[in-house]
Design an enzyme around this catalytic site. Structure first.
Site, PDB file in Angstrom:
ATOM      1  N   ASN A   7       0.862  -1.180   0.000  1.00 40.28           N
ATOM      2  CA  ASN A   7       0.000   0.000   0.000  1.00 40.28           C
ATOM      3  C   ASN A   7       0.901   1.234   0.000  1.00 40.28           C
ATOM      4  O   ASN A   7       1.700   1.421   0.920  1.00 40.28           O
ATOM      5  CB  ASN A   7      -0.899  -0.015   1.248  1.00 40.28           C
ATOM      6  CG  ASN A   7      -1.855   1.161   1.298  1.00 40.28           C
ATOM      7  OD1 ASN A   7      -1.440   2.298   1.087  1.00 40.28           O
ATOM      8  ND2 ASN A   7      -3.116   0.901   1.572  1.00 40.28           N
ATOM      9  N   ARG A  18       5.191  18.535   0.720  1.00 38.58           N
ATOM     10  CA  ARG A  18       5.985  19.641   0.201  1.00 38.58           C
ATOM     11  C   ARG A  18       5.389  20.225  -1.082  1.00 38.58           C
ATOM     12  O   ARG A  18       5.901  21.196  -1.628  1.00 38.58           O
ATOM     13  CB  ARG A  18       7.442  19.170  -0.026  1.00 38.58           C
ATOM     14  CG  ARG A  18       8.449  20.187  -0.431  1.00 38.58           C
ATOM     15  CD  ARG A  18       8.586  21.360   0.513  1.00 38.58           C
ATOM     16  NE  ARG A  18       9.194  21.032   1.793  1.00 38.58           N
ATOM     17  CZ  ARG A  18      10.513  21.036   2.009  1.00 38.58           C
ATOM     18  NH1 ARG A  18      11.341  21.280   1.042  1.00 38.58           N
ATOM     19  NH2 ARG A  18      10.985  20.784   3.212  1.00 38.58           N
ATOM     20  N   HIS A  43      -5.511   3.774  -1.558  1.00 38.10           N
ATOM     21  CA  HIS A  43      -6.801   4.091  -0.933  1.00 38.10           C
ATOM     22  C   HIS A  43      -7.072   5.569  -1.154  1.00 38.10           C
ATOM     23  O   HIS A  43      -6.757   6.392  -0.312  1.00 38.10           O
ATOM     24  CB  HIS A  43      -6.743   3.770   0.559  1.00 38.10           C
ATOM     25  CG  HIS A  43      -8.076   3.867   1.221  1.00 38.10           C
ATOM     26  ND1 HIS A  43      -8.396   3.141   2.355  1.00 38.10           N
ATOM     27  CD2 HIS A  43      -9.182   4.593   0.940  1.00 38.10           C
ATOM     28  CE1 HIS A  43      -9.640   3.438   2.736  1.00 38.10           C
ATOM     29  NE2 HIS A  43     -10.127   4.317   1.885  1.00 38.10           N
ATOM     30  N   HIS A  50      -3.724  11.736   0.858  1.00 39.70           N
ATOM     31  CA  HIS A  50      -2.505  11.139   0.335  1.00 39.70           C
ATOM     32  C   HIS A  50      -2.707  10.798  -1.147  1.00 39.70           C
ATOM     33  O   HIS A  50      -2.481  11.622  -1.996  1.00 39.70           O
ATOM     34  CB  HIS A  50      -2.003   9.940   1.166  1.00 39.70           C
ATOM     35  CG  HIS A  50      -3.046   9.008   1.688  1.00 39.70           C
ATOM     36  ND1 HIS A  50      -3.990   8.388   0.877  1.00 39.70           N
ATOM     37  CD2 HIS A  50      -3.297   8.560   2.945  1.00 39.70           C
ATOM     38  CE1 HIS A  50      -4.750   7.603   1.628  1.00 39.70           C
ATOM     39  NE2 HIS A  50      -4.370   7.691   2.878  1.00 39.70           N
ATOM     40  N   GLU A  70      -8.774   0.532  -2.803  1.00 39.23           N
ATOM     41  CA  GLU A  70      -9.643   0.477  -1.642  1.00 39.23           C
ATOM     42  C   GLU A  70     -10.466   1.749  -1.549  1.00 39.23           C
ATOM     43  O   GLU A  70     -10.032   2.814  -2.009  1.00 39.23           O
ATOM     44  CB  GLU A  70      -8.806   0.361  -0.359  1.00 39.23           C
ATOM     45  CG  GLU A  70      -7.927  -0.847  -0.308  1.00 39.23           C
ATOM     46  CD  GLU A  70      -7.104  -0.888   0.951  1.00 39.23           C
ATOM     47  OE1 GLU A  70      -6.724   0.178   1.463  1.00 39.23           O
ATOM     48  OE2 GLU A  70      -6.848  -2.001   1.425  1.00 39.23           O
ATOM     49  N   THR A 100      -8.052   6.737   9.857  1.00 35.23           N
ATOM     50  CA  THR A 100      -7.637   5.568   9.089  1.00 35.23           C
ATOM     51  C   THR A 100      -8.776   4.561   9.186  1.00 35.23           C
ATOM     52  O   THR A 100      -9.781   4.799   9.863  1.00 35.23           O
ATOM     53  CB  THR A 100      -6.310   4.956   9.593  1.00 35.23           C
ATOM     54  OG1 THR A 100      -5.911   3.922   8.681  1.00 35.23           O
ATOM     55  CG2 THR A 100      -6.451   4.358  10.987  1.00 35.23           C
ATOM     56  N   HIS A 190      -4.059  -4.244   7.637  1.00 37.55           N
ATOM     57  CA  HIS A 190      -4.080  -3.109   8.573  1.00 37.55           C
ATOM     58  C   HIS A 190      -3.207  -3.389   9.789  1.00 37.55           C
ATOM     59  O   HIS A 190      -3.435  -4.323  10.550  1.00 37.55           O
ATOM     60  CB  HIS A 190      -5.480  -2.696   9.021  1.00 37.55           C
ATOM     61  CG  HIS A 190      -5.479  -1.255   9.457  1.00 37.55           C
ATOM     62  ND1 HIS A 190      -5.750  -0.199   8.614  1.00 37.55           N
ATOM     63  CD2 HIS A 190      -5.151  -0.696  10.647  1.00 37.55           C
ATOM     64  CE1 HIS A 190      -5.631   0.937   9.270  1.00 37.55           C
ATOM     65  NE2 HIS A 190      -5.268   0.677  10.510  1.00 37.55           N
ATOM     66  N   HIS A 214       1.579   1.147   6.031  1.00 36.19           N
ATOM     67  CA  HIS A 214       2.179   2.043   7.020  1.00 36.19           C
ATOM     68  C   HIS A 214       3.486   1.499   7.595  1.00 36.19           C
ATOM     69  O   HIS A 214       4.536   2.147   7.513  1.00 36.19           O
ATOM     70  CB  HIS A 214       1.189   2.330   8.152  1.00 36.19           C
ATOM     71  CG  HIS A 214       1.627   3.473   8.998  1.00 36.19           C
ATOM     72  ND1 HIS A 214       1.321   4.789   8.715  1.00 36.19           N
ATOM     73  CD2 HIS A 214       2.390   3.487  10.119  1.00 36.19           C
ATOM     74  CE1 HIS A 214       1.881   5.557   9.636  1.00 36.19           C
ATOM     75  NE2 HIS A 214       2.531   4.802  10.502  1.00 36.19           N
TER      76      HIS A 214
HETATM   77  C1  LIG Z   1      -8.233  -0.532   4.569  1.00 31.62           C
HETATM   78  C2  LIG Z   1      -7.036  -0.412   5.399  1.00 31.62           C
HETATM   79  O1  LIG Z   1      -6.957  -0.930   6.477  1.00 31.62           O
HETATM   80  C3  LIG Z   1      -5.916   0.370   4.930  1.00 31.62           C
HETATM   81  O2  LIG Z   1      -5.574  -0.018   3.680  1.00 31.62           O
HETATM   82  C4  LIG Z   1      -6.200   1.812   4.795  1.00 31.62           C
HETATM   83  O3  LIG Z   1      -6.201   2.126   3.442  1.00 31.62           O
HETATM   84  C5  LIG Z   1      -5.137   2.611   5.414  1.00 31.62           C
HETATM   85  O4  LIG Z   1      -5.509   3.952   5.160  1.00 31.62           O
HETATM   86  P1  LIG Z   1      -4.484   5.107   5.521  1.00 31.62           P
HETATM   87  O5  LIG Z   1      -3.208   4.813   4.756  1.00 31.62           O
HETATM   88  O6  LIG Z   1      -5.199   6.337   5.070  1.00 31.62           O
HETATM   89  O7  LIG Z   1      -4.259   5.007   7.012  1.00 31.62           O
HETATM   90  N1  LIG Z   2      -5.766  -3.051   3.552  1.00 30.39           N
HETATM   91  C1  LIG Z   2      -4.664  -2.742   4.439  1.00 30.39           C
HETATM   92  C2  LIG Z   2      -3.685  -1.869   3.730  1.00 30.39           C
HETATM   93  O1  LIG Z   2      -3.759  -1.698   2.527  1.00 30.39           O
HETATM   94  C3  LIG Z   2      -2.582  -1.229   4.474  1.00 30.39           C
HETATM   95  O2  LIG Z   2      -2.880  -1.025   5.824  1.00 30.39           O
HETATM   96  P1  LIG Z   2      -1.647  -0.506   6.711  1.00 30.39           P
HETATM   97  O3  LIG Z   2      -0.543  -1.518   6.560  1.00 30.39           O
HETATM   98  O4  LIG Z   2      -1.243   0.832   6.159  1.00 30.39           O
HETATM   99  O5  LIG Z   2      -2.179  -0.444   8.118  1.00 30.39           O
END
Ligand SMILES: CC(=O)[C@@H](O)[C@H](O)COP(=O)(O)O
Ligand SMILES: NCC(=O)COP(=O)(O)O
Length: 237
Positions: A7, A18, A43, A50, A70, A100, A190, A214
């Site tokens: 992701n 920036r 997403h 973002h 997503e 989130t 997640h 993340h």
């Molecule tokens: C669906 C999920 O759990 C994540 O993919 C979500 O897209 C995270 O979104 P943020 O990166 O905006 O925290």
């Molecule tokens: N669907 C989960 C995702 O795409 C990423 O979630 P995260 O690792 O950023 O919490």
């Protein structure tokens, strides 16, 4: 074997900080694929905090692994799905101002909405995954609505893992069993990271895909993006 979809939301977070084009979201996505990522997840939230609509359009014809988009199925999201026809659409119930994703769908309460949405997305030849909490009733509900897959929301697992991983994994193993019996494919995501990922994948052999953003991007600050993707892939072996 469980596939890794990276992701790249947080790459866009850094780019937006920036106002320029550094880091370049498209270049980073292609590099992730070159480094071994088996999918790219984005997403595009309504506030474009973002990933922006323009990013999705720029990625559309460049991503060569599976493109997973997503989002909450509002008119904006459905337009994106119609225009892009990604490999997978993952439906999440997030409110526009959610910091989130913080819960899965109630596939019983929202059956009427989801049934029509799932049917429309499937009519475009796109696989549909429904983001749910690890509750068998919600998994069964997604199957009844015609979803191809469910994505298990793994923040509760990540939290409890630090306390007692054997307890943390139980609802996910049960939900995976129910998904398999219902003929559903299985995703998860997640708050997955290098600490908790291996145990999840080893405990759920039927897991098709994890989408991770993340923690992976944070790890890349220390280990480098290529090395980090390789570390996550190793955790899935
Ligand atoms: C669906 C999920 O759990 C994540 O993919 C979500 O897209 C995270 O979104 P943020 O990166 O905006 O925290
Ligand atoms: N669907 C989960 C995702 O795409 C990423 O979630 P995260 O690792 O950023 O919490």
């Amino acid at each position: 074997m469980t596939r890794l979809s990276v992701n790249i939301n947080k790459i866009a977070t850094l780019r937006n900080a920036r106002g320029g084009n550094n880091p370049d979201v498209v270049k980073t996505a292609l590099d992730c694929e070159r480094f071994g990522a088996e999918g790219i997840t984005v997403h595009p939230r309504p506030d474009e905090r973002h990933i922006r609509y323009a990013d999705v359009m720029a990625l559309k014809d460049k991503v060569t692994t599976e493109f997973n988009i997503e989002g909450y199925p509002d008119a904006r999201y459905m337009k994106i799905i119609r225009e892009v026809k990604p490999g997978q659409a993952t439906l999440v119930p997030d409110a526009p101002d959610a910091i989130t994703s913080n819960a899965g769908w109630d596939t019983l309460k929202h059956a009427a909405l989801l049934k029509d949405i799932i049917a429309e997305i499937k009519s475009h030849g796109v696989r549909v995954s429904v983001f749910v909490d690890p509750q068998p009733r919600m998994v069964e509900g997604a199957a009844r609505l015609g979803a191809h897959r469910v994505e298990l929301y793994t923040e509760p697992y990540a939290h409890e893992y630090k306390v007692n991983r054997d307890i943390a994994i139980k609802p996910y193993v049960e939900s995976a069993r129910v998904a398999k019996e219902a003929g559903l494919g299985l995703n998860a995501g997640h708050d997955l990271d290098l600490e908790n990922l291996r145990f999840l994948a080893q405990s759920i052999p039927s897991l098709d895909e994890v989408s991770i953003g993340h923690a992976l991007i944070c790890d890349a600050l220390y280990y480098g993006l290529e090395n980090t993707i390789q570390l996550y892939l190793k955790a899935l072996k």
